[in-house]
Design a protein around this motif. Sequence first.
Motif, mmCIF file in Angstrom:
data_model
loop_
_atom_site.group_PDB
_atom_site.id
_atom_site.type_symbol
_atom_site.label_atom_id
_atom_site.label_comp_id
_atom_site.label_asym_id
_atom_site.label_seq_id
_atom_site.Cartn_x
_atom_site.Cartn_y
_atom_site.Cartn_z
ATOM 1 N N LEU A 34 36.779 30.036 37.576
ATOM 2 C CA LEU A 34 37.622 31.110 38.094
ATOM 3 C C LEU A 34 39.103 30.780 37.923
ATOM 4 O O LEU A 34 39.903 31.656 37.580
ATOM 5 N N TRP A 35 39.488 29.536 38.154
ATOM 6 C CA TRP A 35 40.880 29.124 37.984
ATOM 7 C C TRP A 35 41.329 29.375 36.543
ATOM 8 O O TRP A 35 42.397 29.930 36.307
ATOM 9 N N ASN A 36 40.484 28.971 35.590
ATOM 10 C CA ASN A 36 40.815 29.192 34.171
ATOM 11 C C ASN A 36 40.900 30.679 33.840
ATOM 12 O O ASN A 36 41.794 31.108 33.110
ATOM 13 N N GLU A 37 39.970 31.464 34.364
ATOM 14 C CA GLU A 37 39.993 32.907 34.117
ATOM 15 C C GLU A 37 41.252 33.535 34.714
ATOM 16 O O GLU A 37 41.876 34.392 34.096
ATOM 17 N N ALA A 38 41.627 33.123 35.920
ATOM 18 C CA ALA A 38 42.834 33.645 36.568
ATOM 19 C C ALA A 38 44.067 33.307 35.735
ATOM 20 O O ALA A 38 44.958 34.145 35.571
ATOM 21 N N GLN A 39 44.113 32.105 35.180
ATOM 22 C CA GLN A 39 45.239 31.720 34.333
ATOM 23 C C GLN A 39 45.302 32.578 33.073
ATOM 24 O O GLN A 39 46.382 32.974 32.641
ATOM 25 N N ARG A 52 34.884 39.616 36.400
ATOM 26 C CA ARG A 52 34.617 38.591 35.389
ATOM 27 C C ARG A 52 33.492 37.661 35.837
ATOM 28 O O ARG A 52 32.631 37.300 35.048
ATOM 29 N N LEU A 53 33.508 37.281 37.124
ATOM 30 C CA LEU A 53 32.452 36.420 37.654
ATOM 31 C C LEU A 53 31.100 37.108 37.559
ATOM 32 O O LEU A 53 30.108 36.507 37.135
ATOM 33 N N PHE A 54 31.056 38.386 37.918
ATOM 34 C CA PHE A 54 29.823 39.176 37.850
ATOM 35 C C PHE A 54 29.306 39.249 36.412
ATOM 36 O O PHE A 54 28.102 39.142 36.168
ATOM 37 N N GLU A 55 30.212 39.425 35.459
ATOM 38 C CA GLU A 55 29.822 39.527 34.049
ATOM 39 C C GLU A 55 29.308 38.195 33.500
ATOM 40 O O GLU A 55 28.440 38.172 32.639
ATOM 41 N N VAL A 59 25.004 36.924 39.450
ATOM 42 C CA VAL A 59 25.229 37.205 40.871
ATOM 43 C C VAL A 59 25.421 38.710 41.023
ATOM 44 O O VAL A 59 25.753 39.400 40.063
ATOM 45 N N THR A 60 25.216 39.194 42.221
ATOM 46 C CA THR A 60 25.468 40.609 42.469
ATOM 47 C C THR A 60 26.974 40.842 42.537
ATOM 48 O O THR A 60 27.753 39.908 42.742
ATOM 49 N N GLU A 61 27.371 42.105 42.393
ATOM 50 C CA GLU A 61 28.793 42.434 42.490
ATOM 51 C C GLU A 61 29.330 42.076 43.872
ATOM 52 O O GLU A 61 30.457 41.595 43.996
ATOM 53 N N GLU A 62 28.520 42.296 44.893
ATOM 54 C CA GLU A 62 28.940 41.995 46.267
ATOM 55 C C GLU A 62 29.182 40.496 46.450
ATOM 56 O O GLU A 62 30.199 40.086 47.019
ATOM 57 N N VAL A 68 34.846 35.296 45.246
ATOM 58 C CA VAL A 68 36.210 35.281 44.710
ATOM 59 C C VAL A 68 37.227 35.457 45.836
ATOM 60 O O VAL A 68 38.240 34.751 45.885
ATOM 61 N N ALA A 69 36.968 36.371 46.740
ATOM 62 C CA ALA A 69 37.899 36.602 47.851
ATOM 63 C C ALA A 69 38.073 35.322 48.671
ATOM 64 O O ALA A 69 39.204 34.969 49.039
ATOM 65 N N GLU A 70 36.993 34.602 48.942
ATOM 66 C CA GLU A 70 37.074 33.360 49.721
ATOM 67 C C GLU A 70 37.834 32.279 48.961
ATOM 68 O O GLU A 70 38.667 31.570 49.542
ATOM 69 N N ILE A 71 37.556 32.153 47.677
ATOM 70 C CA ILE A 71 38.226 31.130 46.873
ATOM 71 C C ILE A 71 39.715 31.434 46.764
ATOM 72 O O ILE A 71 40.562 30.549 46.953
#
Length: 82
Positions: A34-39, A52-55, A59-62, A68-71
């Motif tokens: 996720l850090w790399n994707e955010a960059q 992006r994580l879902f794709e 994992v489910t979209e939820e 992601v929100a927690e991270i």
Amino acid sequence: MLREVSGRQVVMGEGLSAIDFGRLLCLNDEAAWLWNEAQKMGDFTVDALARRLFEEYEVTEEVAHQDVAEIVEGWQQMKMLE
């Protein structure tokens, strides 16, 4: 900056802004990804990063949005985001 240190993914400060960065943050594989994707995205939103994580992962979209929100909240609390 995300670096590999002793086989672990670690975020550490860089340059003058790192002077007050008194600790390293070790990330699990998902958080490092996720850090790399955010960059790559530059200005990102939780929704865009969750998509992006879902794709990428099964994992489910939820669950993707919640993870992601927690991270991202943790990154904000540690003042790792500008």
